[in-house]
Scaffold this motif. Structure first.
Motif, mmCIF file in Angstrom:
data_model
loop_
_atom_site.group_PDB
_atom_site.id
_atom_site.type_symbol
_atom_site.label_atom_id
_atom_site.label_comp_id
_atom_site.label_asym_id
_atom_site.label_seq_id
_atom_site.Cartn_x
_atom_site.Cartn_y
_atom_site.Cartn_z
ATOM 1 N N GLY A 115 0.813 -1.101 -0.107
ATOM 2 C CA GLY A 115 -0.130 -0.014 0.130
ATOM 3 C C GLY A 115 0.848 1.403 -0.131
ATOM 4 O O GLY A 115 0.469 2.225 -0.672
ATOM 5 N N ALA A 116 1.975 1.169 0.800
ATOM 6 C CA ALA A 116 2.644 2.312 0.977
ATOM 7 C C ALA A 116 3.540 2.501 -0.510
ATOM 8 O O ALA A 116 3.776 3.853 -0.879
ATOM 9 C CB ALA A 116 3.867 2.256 2.266
ATOM 10 N N PHE A 117 3.889 1.364 -0.869
ATOM 11 C CA PHE A 117 4.865 1.580 -2.332
ATOM 12 C C PHE A 117 3.872 2.425 -3.349
ATOM 13 O O PHE A 117 4.272 3.294 -4.134
ATOM 14 C CB PHE A 117 5.237 0.061 -2.640
ATOM 15 N N LEU A 118 2.592 1.844 -3.611
ATOM 16 C CA LEU A 118 1.784 2.087 -4.466
ATOM 17 C C LEU A 118 1.417 3.670 -4.287
ATOM 18 O O LEU A 118 1.102 4.434 -5.144
ATOM 19 C CB LEU A 118 0.446 1.481 -4.480
ATOM 20 N N HIS A 119 1.159 4.142 -3.058
ATOM 21 C CA HIS A 119 0.861 5.295 -2.249
ATOM 22 C C HIS A 119 1.865 6.301 -2.975
ATOM 23 O O HIS A 119 1.538 7.560 -3.389
ATOM 24 C CB HIS A 119 0.353 5.252 -1.223
ATOM 25 N N GLU A 120 3.141 5.966 -2.619
ATOM 26 C CA GLU A 120 4.142 6.793 -2.999
ATOM 27 C C GLU A 120 4.225 7.201 -4.554
ATOM 28 O O GLU A 120 4.421 8.264 -4.722
ATOM 29 C CB GLU A 120 5.748 5.969 -2.448
ATOM 30 N N ALA A 121 3.990 6.136 -5.171
ATOM 31 C CA ALA A 121 4.040 6.223 -6.725
ATOM 32 C C ALA A 121 2.895 7.112 -7.081
ATOM 33 O O ALA A 121 3.117 7.970 -8.044
ATOM 34 C CB ALA A 121 4.086 5.128 -7.468
ATOM 35 N N LEU A 122 1.607 6.934 -6.645
ATOM 36 C CA LEU A 122 0.455 7.902 -7.004
ATOM 37 C C LEU A 122 0.955 9.279 -6.578
ATOM 38 O O LEU A 122 0.395 9.992 -7.379
ATOM 39 C CB LEU A 122 -0.710 7.345 -6.411
ATOM 40 N N THR A 123 1.248 9.349 -5.266
ATOM 41 C CA THR A 123 1.470 10.857 -4.937
ATOM 42 C C THR A 123 2.378 11.688 -5.701
ATOM 43 O O THR A 123 2.325 12.813 -6.022
ATOM 44 C CB THR A 123 1.932 10.818 -3.333
ATOM 45 N N ALA A 124 3.456 10.859 -6.050
ATOM 46 C CA ALA A 124 4.437 11.484 -6.991
ATOM 47 C C ALA A 124 3.687 11.905 -8.387
ATOM 48 O O ALA A 124 4.475 12.924 -9.065
ATOM 49 C CB ALA A 124 5.541 10.742 -7.351
ATOM 50 N N HIS A 125 2.762 11.463 -8.732
ATOM 51 C CA HIS A 125 2.089 11.722 -10.046
ATOM 52 C C HIS A 125 0.914 12.477 -9.827
ATOM 53 O O HIS A 125 -0.188 12.329 -10.792
ATOM 54 C CB HIS A 125 2.046 10.356 -10.891
ATOM 55 N N HIS A 187 -4.893 2.822 -6.362
ATOM 56 C CA HIS A 187 -3.884 1.770 -5.795
ATOM 57 C C HIS A 187 -4.218 0.466 -6.560
ATOM 58 O O HIS A 187 -3.253 -0.191 -6.917
ATOM 59 C CB HIS A 187 -4.069 1.751 -4.334
ATOM 60 N N LEU A 188 -5.458 0.077 -6.545
ATOM 61 C CA LEU A 188 -5.478 -1.272 -7.253
ATOM 62 C C LEU A 188 -5.392 -1.385 -8.923
ATOM 63 O O LEU A 188 -4.762 -2.207 -9.456
ATOM 64 C CB LEU A 188 -7.132 -1.715 -6.972
ATOM 65 N N ARG A 189 -5.822 -0.101 -9.411
ATOM 66 C CA ARG A 189 -5.400 -0.027 -10.775
ATOM 67 C C ARG A 189 -4.011 -0.091 -11.224
ATOM 68 O O ARG A 189 -3.349 -0.737 -12.084
ATOM 69 C CB ARG A 189 -6.119 1.040 -11.648
ATOM 70 N N LEU A 190 -3.185 0.589 -10.136
ATOM 71 C CA LEU A 190 -1.840 0.541 -10.631
ATOM 72 C C LEU A 190 -1.089 -0.859 -10.327
ATOM 73 O O LEU A 190 -0.013 -1.410 -10.663
ATOM 74 C CB LEU A 190 -0.948 1.712 -9.537
ATOM 75 N N PHE A 191 -1.462 -1.557 -9.274
ATOM 76 C CA PHE A 191 -1.101 -2.920 -8.767
ATOM 77 C C PHE A 191 -1.443 -3.656 -9.884
ATOM 78 O O PHE A 191 -0.404 -4.684 -10.482
ATOM 79 C CB PHE A 191 -2.009 -3.166 -7.395
ATOM 80 N N GLU A 192 -2.686 -3.705 -10.462
ATOM 81 C CA GLU A 192 -2.959 -4.514 -11.552
ATOM 82 C C GLU A 192 -1.942 -4.265 -12.596
ATOM 83 O O GLU A 192 -1.396 -5.411 -13.406
ATOM 84 C CB GLU A 192 -4.321 -4.390 -12.069
ATOM 85 N N ALA A 193 -1.534 -2.987 -13.055
ATOM 86 C CA ALA A 193 -0.830 -2.543 -14.080
ATOM 87 C C ALA A 193 0.753 -3.247 -13.647
ATOM 88 O O ALA A 193 1.428 -3.474 -14.653
ATOM 89 C CB ALA A 193 -0.813 -1.195 -14.287
ATOM 90 N N VAL A 194 1.269 -3.042 -12.331
ATOM 91 C CA VAL A 194 2.462 -3.697 -12.193
ATOM 92 C C VAL A 194 2.604 -5.308 -12.415
ATOM 93 O O VAL A 194 3.379 -5.526 -13.292
ATOM 94 C CB VAL A 194 2.517 -3.410 -10.463
ATOM 95 N N GLY A 195 1.242 -5.817 -12.171
ATOM 96 C CA GLY A 195 1.281 -7.351 -12.547
ATOM 97 C C GLY A 195 1.542 -7.695 -14.085
ATOM 98 O O GLY A 195 1.914 -8.490 -14.374
ATOM 99 N N ARG A 196 1.190 -6.555 -14.742
ATOM 100 C CA ARG A 196 1.160 -6.760 -16.586
ATOM 101 C C ARG A 196 2.346 -6.354 -16.846
ATOM 102 O O ARG A 196 3.044 -7.178 -17.808
ATOM 103 C CB ARG A 196 0.121 -5.944 -17.256
ATOM 104 N N VAL A 197 3.291 -5.388 -16.222
ATOM 105 C CA VAL A 197 4.333 -5.030 -16.984
ATOM 106 C C VAL A 197 5.749 -5.485 -16.321
ATOM 107 O O VAL A 197 6.709 -5.256 -16.857
ATOM 108 C CB VAL A 197 4.503 -3.419 -17.094
ATOM 109 N N HIS A 198 5.886 -5.796 -14.947
ATOM 110 C CA HIS A 198 6.881 -6.180 -14.449
ATOM 111 C C HIS A 198 7.844 -6.904 -14.974
ATOM 112 O O HIS A 198 9.130 -6.839 -15.100
ATOM 113 C CB HIS A 198 6.592 -6.437 -12.906
ATOM 114 N N PRO A 199 7.439 -8.263 -15.650
ATOM 115 C CA PRO A 199 8.233 -8.975 -16.403
ATOM 116 C C PRO A 199 9.308 -8.379 -17.453
ATOM 117 O O PRO A 199 10.529 -8.665 -17.608
ATOM 118 C CB PRO A 199 7.443 -10.047 -17.234
ATOM 119 N N GLN A 200 8.744 -7.114 -18.120
ATOM 120 C CA GLN A 200 9.670 -6.509 -18.945
ATOM 121 C C GLN A 200 10.930 -5.874 -18.231
ATOM 122 O O GLN A 200 11.934 -5.630 -18.709
ATOM 123 C CB GLN A 200 9.002 -5.361 -19.424
#
Length: 272
Positions: A115-125, A187-200
């Motif tokens: 939650g903190a990791f995602l919140h930090e990224a969202l706050t930065a944007h 937070h959930l939308r970013l987490f889902e996206a992390v799941g899609r792109v992290h293998p790259q």
């Protein structure tokens, strides 16, 4: 604390609970007359923290998270509770505390870390976030976030699981419940996206784990990021009570202890 100037005792203001000889007031309501039998425990827990009565969709997501985190088998937290009970069967509170104290960065703490990791990224944007249906935009933000974490040699919390190597079965269910109840937020939308792109970035595919999606869901409910681990511990308390009840009915703590103790073997320290 407020110090009256008229010689009266100091005042200690609270928006939670107070009592007198005849009544108990909780959250501004009469506990016996208005809350008991009318308010569920999940609703009350949310209400206590947010200081506002949650709507049904929020309660459904919150209670889904509590169920998802309540128990996960013979985890270190459960074993700590059972073995402490073996050692001190007169101290149920000590056994519960032992299990809860084991909720850290590897077990249960991932909820808050994610939650903190995602919140930090969202706050930065903030002010520049994609729209709810802009999957490509979320993917770009997720890719930037994962790359930044990799460059800083930081782990991306919420990825991977010691047991569920392909898919954590809790994750799609929790995402669906949040969507159905109108609480699938950034937070959930970013987490889902992390799941899609992290293998790259990481070069391998890891599942989004249940503890991580729980952290994202709790953050989307607007709960304080610094308290997310507390909600994981609230959920796990129920699971640990279950382990204690089972330990009373069919004890195995002694077997666990003896299995380790009787199979221990001495090895000389390195360099000897």
């Amino acid at each position: 604390m407020q110090h009256p100037a008229n010689g009266q005792p100091p005042q200690y203001p609270t928006s939670l609970g107070t009592s007198d000889a005849d009544t108990i007031t909780l959250l501004g309501h009469d506990l016996a007359g208005e809350l008991i039998g009318r308010t569920g425990f999940g609703e009350l827990a949310l209400w206590l923290v947010t200081q506002r009565r949650p709507e049904p969709g929020e309660v459904r997501v919150f209670e889904a998270v509590l169920v998802a985190l309540a128990d996960h088998g013979f985890t270190p937290t459960a074993l700590a509770t059972r073995l402490t009970y073996l050692s001190a069967p007169d101290s149920v509170q000590g056994a519960l505390a032992a299990g809860l104290l084991g909720g850290g960065s590897r077990f249960l703490g991932v909820t808050e870390d994610c939650g903190a990791f995602l919140h930090e990224a969202l706050t930065a944007h903030e002010g520049r976030l994609p729209g709810d249906t802009d999957d490509a935009g979320w993917d770009r933000l997720a890719l930037e976030t994962v790359r930044a974490a990799r460059a800083e040699r930081r782990l991306v919390p919420g990825l991977g699981h010691p047991v569920h190597k392909i898919r954590d079965p809790r994750t799609p269910v929790l995402l669906a419940i949040a969507e159905e109840n109108g609480h699938k937020g950034p937070h959930l939308r970013l987490f889902e996206a992390v799941g899609r792109v992290h293998p790259q970035v990481l070069g391998r595919a890891l599942p989004l784990n249940g503890a991580g999606v729980c952290g994202a869901a709790l953050a989307d409910l607007g709960l304080p990021i610094g308290l997310l681990r507390g909600f994981a511990l609230l959920a796990r308390t129920a699971g640990l009570l279950g382990h204690l009840a089972e330990e009373q009915r069919a004890p195995l703590g002694m077997d666990v202890y003896l299995s380790v103790d009787r199979n221990a073997r001495y090895v000389a320290p390195p360099g000897d």
